[in-house]
Design a protein around this motif. Structure first.
Motif, short mmCIF file in Angstrom:
data_model
loop_
_atom_site.label_atom_id
_atom_site.label_comp_id
_atom_site.label_asym_id
_atom_site.label_seq_id
_atom_site.Cartn_x
_atom_site.Cartn_y
_atom_site.Cartn_z
N GLU A 60 9.47 6.61 2.31
CA GLU A 60 8.55 5.63 2.91
C GLU A 60 9.23 4.87 4.05
N THR A 61 10.48 4.51 3.83
CA THR A 61 11.23 3.76 4.85
C THR A 61 11.36 4.59 6.13
N ASP A 118 8.01 4.74 7.90
CA ASP A 118 7.63 3.44 8.47
C ASP A 118 7.99 3.34 9.95
N CYS A 147 1.89 7.63 1.55
CA CYS A 147 2.12 6.93 2.83
C CYS A 147 0.98 7.26 3.80
N ARG A 207 -1.85 4.68 5.50
CA ARG A 207 -1.99 4.51 6.95
C ARG A 207 -3.29 5.10 7.49
#
Ligand SMILES: NC(=O)c1ccc[n+]([C@@H]2O[C@H](COP(=O)([O-])OP(=O)(O)OC[C@H]3O[C@@H](n4cnc5c(N)ncnc54)[C@H](OP(=O)(O)O)[C@@H]3O)[C@@H](O)[C@H]2O)c1
Length: 288
Positions: free
Chosen positions: A43-44, A47, A87, A91
């Motif tokens: 996820e990081t 991002d 994710c 989004r």
């Protein structure tokens, strides 16, 4: 469009990247940058990236490696794709997840549609089926594209192996009682681009393969006959028939019949996909 593609050092991901980069902006994080063996860090990484669609071609794809390490297979082929799908859902972005005909092991001798019961018989197939289910549970817009027996692209595959063996003068042999659909990575690239750009409503499972079916033996014979016609091999060798039962070269069990019906894909494309033989002829002619 901004398309994030994983697994671009591999056969399919590499073909998609090369096919799309003149028309779209491609983000292609490497294995090390987006490591599916570490679901928690994904996820990081995402991002920091801006994209309109994510196509997940990365995976642990060798059945024998999955059989030896089923936990890693589950992590890479199921847990991490589920994270990526989560994710994407968050989004509002679409995810295309690549899966496989190895979710099947059918005794039927007629092509399997998307509703056919998936019953994998090895750790690879189980991890890919778990991945399909987890991706669809995490993202309502996700499309799971099952592909089979890929050829083409920048890495050698079954046809190149057969041609290499024929050129070496060694005996050519192939299993004659296991069926699937050889499929061109260039055709997959073309179909997926159409689905991404023209078919926003295409979701759920989709069988993405050329038309027809073959055993490995038929696939080998056709490859060598085309290669001979194209002047790639001087002589046309006999291909010896092997049987799946008792074949010593495998660790993981292999399914016997995994031929997929591409009728639903034909509906989205507005025409039936060409046969694997036509696609193979074009691919071999390009390399000749
Ligand atoms: N090839 C076939 O005939 C076939 C048939 C049915 C379905 N499929 C499916 O098609 C998809 C693409 O297969 P392919 O033939 O292109 O496979 P491939 O050539 O082996 O490529 C696999 C890709 O995944 C990457 N990868 C492996 N482990 C990873 C990890 N932990 N984190 C991030 N990336 C990782 C590899 O990177 P490295 O190069 O750095 O390891 C490589 O880029 C897969 O989902 C596969 O299950 C393939």
């Amino acid at each position: 469009m901004k398309i994030l593609i994983t697994g671009t050092s591999g056969r399919l991901g590499g073909a998609l990247k090369r096919c799309y980069e003149s028309r779209h902006e491609i983000l292609a994080p490497s294995h090390a940058e987006l490591d599916l063996a570490r679901p928690d860090g994904l996820e990081t990484v995402l991002d920091d990236l801006e994209f309109d669609v994510l196509i997940n071609c990365a995976g642990m794809v060798h059945p024998d490696a999955c059989e030896r390490d089923p936990l890693s297979a589950m992590q890479v082929n199921a847990e991490s794709p589920a994270q990526l799908a989560g994710c994407c859902q968050h989004r509002g972005v679409r995810m295309i997840h690549i899966s496989t005909d190895y979710v099947f092991d059918s005794v039927e001798a007629s092509p399997l549609d998307e509703a056919a019961l998936a019953q994998p018989i090895n750790a690879y197939g189980r991890s890919k089926l778990a991945g399909e289910q987890a991706v669809m549970a995490a993202s309502s817009k996700a499309l799971v594209a099952r592909v089979s027996w890929l050829f083409g692209g920048h890495l050698p595959s079954f046809p190149e192996q057969m041609i290499k063996t024929a050129l070496s003068g060694h005996e050519v042999a192939a299993i004659a009682d296991k069926w699937s659909v050889p499929t061109s990575v260039d055709d997959v690239a073309h179909w997926l681009e159409h689905l991404v750009t023209q078919c926003p409503k295409a979701s759920g499972i989709l069988h993405v393969c050329n038309s027809g079916q073959a055993t490995w033996h038929e696939y080998a014979e056709t490859t060598l006959s085309l290669a001979h016609e194209l002047g790639v091999i001087p002589d046309l060798p006999m291909v010896q028939r092997q049987a799946l039962d008792g074949f010593a070269g495998f660790i993981a069990k292999r399914a016997r019949y995994t031929v997929m019906s591409n009728a639903r894909l034909a509906g989205w494309m507005g025409q039936a996909p060409r046969t694997w033989q036509e696609a193979l002829r074009e691919s071999l002619a390009r390399g000749a």
